[in-house]
Design a protein around this motif. Structure first.
Motif, PDB file in Angstrom:
ATOM      1  N   PHE A 121       0.681  -1.439   0.023  1.00  0.00           N
ATOM      2  CA  PHE A 121      -0.003  -0.165   0.082  1.00  0.00           C
ATOM      3  C   PHE A 121       0.853   1.381  -0.041  1.00  0.00           C
ATOM      4  O   PHE A 121       0.998   2.002   1.010  1.00  0.00           O
ATOM      5  N   ARG A 149       0.854   3.666  -2.340  1.00  0.00           N
ATOM      6  CA  ARG A 149       0.019   4.780  -3.338  1.00  0.00           C
ATOM      7  C   ARG A 149      -1.126   5.308  -2.368  1.00  0.00           C
ATOM      8  O   ARG A 149      -2.150   4.558  -2.039  1.00  0.00           O
ATOM      9  N   ARG A 150      -0.900   6.764  -2.074  1.00  0.00           N
ATOM     10  CA  ARG A 150      -1.906   7.309  -1.518  1.00  0.00           C
ATOM     11  C   ARG A 150      -3.274   8.035  -2.475  1.00  0.00           C
ATOM     12  O   ARG A 150      -2.624   8.772  -3.537  1.00  0.00           O
ATOM     13  N   ILE A 151      -4.323   8.055  -2.258  1.00  0.00           N
ATOM     14  CA  ILE A 151      -5.339   8.714  -3.163  1.00  0.00           C
ATOM     15  C   ILE A 151      -5.585   9.904  -2.387  1.00  0.00           C
ATOM     16  O   ILE A 151      -6.138  10.217  -1.283  1.00  0.00           O
ATOM     17  N   PRO A 204      -8.452  12.269  -2.076  1.00  0.00           N
ATOM     18  CA  PRO A 204      -9.845  12.141  -2.084  1.00  0.00           C
ATOM     19  C   PRO A 204     -10.472  13.557  -3.270  1.00  0.00           C
ATOM     20  O   PRO A 204     -11.491  13.121  -4.065  1.00  0.00           O
ATOM     21  N   ARG A 220      -8.743  12.343  -7.009  1.00  0.00           N
ATOM     22  CA  ARG A 220      -8.484  10.891  -7.423  1.00  0.00           C
ATOM     23  C   ARG A 220      -7.322  10.852  -7.632  1.00  0.00           C
ATOM     24  O   ARG A 220      -6.889   9.478  -7.964  1.00  0.00           O
ATOM     25  N   GLU A 269      -3.043   9.715  -7.618  1.00  0.00           N
ATOM     26  CA  GLU A 269      -2.246   8.979  -6.553  1.00  0.00           C
ATOM     27  C   GLU A 269      -0.844   9.642  -6.392  1.00  0.00           C
ATOM     28  O   GLU A 269      -0.327  10.109  -7.403  1.00  0.00           O
ATOM     29  N   ASN A 309      -5.869   5.471 -11.837  1.00  0.00           N
ATOM     30  CA  ASN A 309      -5.651   5.841 -10.386  1.00  0.00           C
ATOM     31  C   ASN A 309      -6.761   4.965  -9.718  1.00  0.00           C
ATOM     32  O   ASN A 309      -7.992   4.953 -10.359  1.00  0.00           O
ATOM     33  N   GLY A 310      -6.387   4.741  -8.573  1.00  0.00           N
ATOM     34  CA  GLY A 310      -7.363   4.195  -7.692  1.00  0.00           C
ATOM     35  C   GLY A 310      -7.688   2.717  -7.970  1.00  0.00           C
ATOM     36  O   GLY A 310      -6.920   2.060  -9.018  1.00  0.00           O
ATOM     37  N   PRO A 311      -8.775   2.036  -7.377  1.00  0.00           N
ATOM     38  CA  PRO A 311      -8.912   0.749  -7.538  1.00  0.00           C
ATOM     39  C   PRO A 311      -9.405   0.350  -8.919  1.00  0.00           C
ATOM     40  O   PRO A 311     -10.323   1.045  -9.612  1.00  0.00           O
ATOM     41  N   TYR A 317     -15.875  -4.905   1.866  1.00  0.00           N
ATOM     42  CA  TYR A 317     -15.545  -4.659   0.490  1.00  0.00           C
ATOM     43  C   TYR A 317     -16.385  -3.200   0.088  1.00  0.00           C
ATOM     44  O   TYR A 317     -17.304  -2.926   0.759  1.00  0.00           O
ATOM     45  N   TYR A 374     -16.975   3.209  -3.152  1.00  0.00           N
ATOM     46  CA  TYR A 374     -15.693   4.029  -3.131  1.00  0.00           C
ATOM     47  C   TYR A 374     -16.015   5.388  -3.306  1.00  0.00           C
ATOM     48  O   TYR A 374     -15.565   6.401  -2.536  1.00  0.00           O
ATOM     49  N   GLU A 375     -16.977   5.721  -4.420  1.00  0.00           N
ATOM     50  CA  GLU A 375     -17.333   6.798  -4.612  1.00  0.00           C
ATOM     51  C   GLU A 375     -17.904   7.850  -3.589  1.00  0.00           C
ATOM     52  O   GLU A 375     -17.554   9.019  -3.110  1.00  0.00           O
ATOM     53  N   LEU A 395     -15.205   8.714  -0.662  1.00  0.00           N
ATOM     54  CA  LEU A 395     -14.479   9.871  -1.281  1.00  0.00           C
ATOM     55  C   LEU A 395     -15.159  11.131  -1.152  1.00  0.00           C
ATOM     56  O   LEU A 395     -14.497  12.163  -0.667  1.00  0.00           O
ATOM     57  N   GLN A 396     -16.365  11.113  -1.772  1.00  0.00           N
ATOM     58  CA  GLN A 396     -16.966  12.263  -1.622  1.00  0.00           C
ATOM     59  C   GLN A 396     -17.414  12.745   0.090  1.00  0.00           C
ATOM     60  O   GLN A 396     -17.554  13.983   0.305  1.00  0.00           O
ATOM     61  N   GLU A 445      -7.086   8.501   5.476  1.00  0.00           N
ATOM     62  CA  GLU A 445      -5.926   8.373   4.423  1.00  0.00           C
ATOM     63  C   GLU A 445      -6.594   7.102   3.766  1.00  0.00           C
ATOM     64  O   GLU A 445      -7.117   6.171   4.126  1.00  0.00           O
ATOM     65  N   ILE A 446      -6.643   7.085   2.232  1.00  0.00           N
ATOM     66  CA  ILE A 446      -6.675   6.087   1.622  1.00  0.00           C
ATOM     67  C   ILE A 446      -5.562   5.600   0.521  1.00  0.00           C
ATOM     68  O   ILE A 446      -4.970   6.658   0.078  1.00  0.00           O
ATOM     69  N   LEU A 447      -5.292   4.360   0.699  1.00  0.00           N
ATOM     70  CA  LEU A 447      -4.012   4.028   0.069  1.00  0.00           C
ATOM     71  C   LEU A 447      -4.642   2.586  -1.118  1.00  0.00           C
ATOM     72  O   LEU A 447      -5.436   1.731  -0.377  1.00  0.00           O
ATOM     73  N   VAL A 448      -4.058   2.395  -1.968  1.00  0.00           N
ATOM     74  CA  VAL A 448      -4.245   1.490  -2.776  1.00  0.00           C
ATOM     75  C   VAL A 448      -3.067   0.667  -3.056  1.00  0.00           C
ATOM     76  O   VAL A 448      -1.916   1.010  -3.253  1.00  0.00           O
ATOM     77  N   LEU A 473      -7.782  -1.908  -1.131  1.00  0.00           N
ATOM     78  CA  LEU A 473      -7.559  -0.608  -0.260  1.00  0.00           C
ATOM     79  C   LEU A 473      -7.273  -0.752   1.059  1.00  0.00           C
ATOM     80  O   LEU A 473      -7.840  -1.918   1.763  1.00  0.00           O
ATOM     81  N   LEU A 474      -6.642   0.157   1.524  1.00  0.00           N
ATOM     82  CA  LEU A 474      -6.435   0.204   2.941  1.00  0.00           C
ATOM     83  C   LEU A 474      -6.730   1.746   3.380  1.00  0.00           C
ATOM     84  O   LEU A 474      -6.469   2.769   2.739  1.00  0.00           O
TER      85      LEU A 474
END
Lengths: 131, 131
Positions: free
Chosen positions: A99, A101-103, A105, A108, A110, B2-4, B29, B35-36, B39-40, B69-72, B79-80
Motif C-alpha cells: 500500500f 500509493r495514497r489517493i 479524495p 483521485r 495517486e 488511478n485508484g482501485p 468490501y 468507493y465514490e 471519497l465524497q 487516508e486512503i491507500l491502494v 484498499l487500505l
C-alpha cells in the motif's frame, strides 16, 4: 469452531501486518493447506490465485514472513497475521508495504508515499506477474 | 490509472485500520459506488455482500468511520483505509476490532484477546446477521 471456516469459503483473505511497527504490508489469500502449513512452519504460506498453487512468501526473493500472531475475525472468514518481515519489504515492487500509493479524495490522483527498500530487477531473475 | 480497478474486480477488499493506534479494525468490501461515496463524504461506505447494498458503516450503531487516508495496493485491487473510529468499536459484537480472537498455532484453540467496548444488545434493536 476454531479458526477460519474453509467450508464457508475455500479462500480466506489474509491481512499481513508488521508486528513491530503496525504497518499493514499486504493482503493475500489462504486455503486450508496454506493455513495448515503456516501454522506448522511458523512462516507465512499463501495460496496464489493467479498461479493456483501454494505460495511460500519469500521463496524467490528471500523476504519471508515469520508469524508472530494469528487472529481471526468475528465472521471467521478473514485472518490477520502479525509478522516479522524478513528483508524489510513485503511488496514485489520493492516497497515495505504493497500500500505505497495514497489517493487524494479531491482529485483521485495517486502519490507514491511508500519507502522503496530494494530494486525488483536485482531480486527477481525475470519479471513475474503479480507477486 | 488511478485508484482501485473496478473493471478487474467489481468488489475490492478494504482493510480498515485505526489511523491513530495502527490497530487493524476490520475487512469489508467496496464497489465503485461505495468507493465514490466514501471519497465524497469522508465517511466510509462499504458494499454489504450479504445484503447486496451499500452499507454506510455506523448508520445503525452510530460507530462511523471518518476517513483519514486512503491507500491502494500494487495490484490496484485492495484498499487500505486509515480511519478515525467513532464510538471506539468497529465490530458488531462490541469489540474495538473484528480480530478479537487469537489462534494458538500449537493447539488451534482460540482465545479472546480483544477489548469489548459496548454491549451489542443495547446498541442494535435486534440481532442481525453479519455486521
Amino acid at each position: 469452531m476454531n479458526g477460519p471456516d474453509f467450508d464457508k469459503c475455500e479462500l480466506v483473505p489474509v491481512i499481513a501486518q508488521d508486528g513491530d511497527t503496525g504497518e499493514v504490508l499486504m493482503l493475500a489469500y489462504m486455503n486450508r493447506a496454506a493455513y495448515e502449513e503456516t501454522l506448522q512452519t511458523g512462516r507465512v504460506c499463501y495460496f496464489s490465485r493467479s498461479r493456483a498453487k501454494l505460495w511460500r512468501k519469500g521463496e524467490e526473493s528471500g523476504n519471508y514472513q515469520e508469524v508472530q500472531e494469528i487472529l481471526v475475525d468475528c465472521d471467521s472468514d478473514t485472518l490477520l497475521v502479525k509478522v516479522r518481515q524478513i528483508g524489510g519489504a513485503a511488496c514485489h515492487e520493492g516497497y515495505r508495504s504493497c500500500f505505497f500509493r495514497r489517493i487524494d479524495p479531491a482529485t483521485r490522483n495517486e502519490a507514491v508515499v511508500g519507502q522503496r527498500v530494494f530494486d525488483p530487477a536485482t531480486v527477481y531473475a525475470k519479471k513475474r506477474p503479480g507477486h
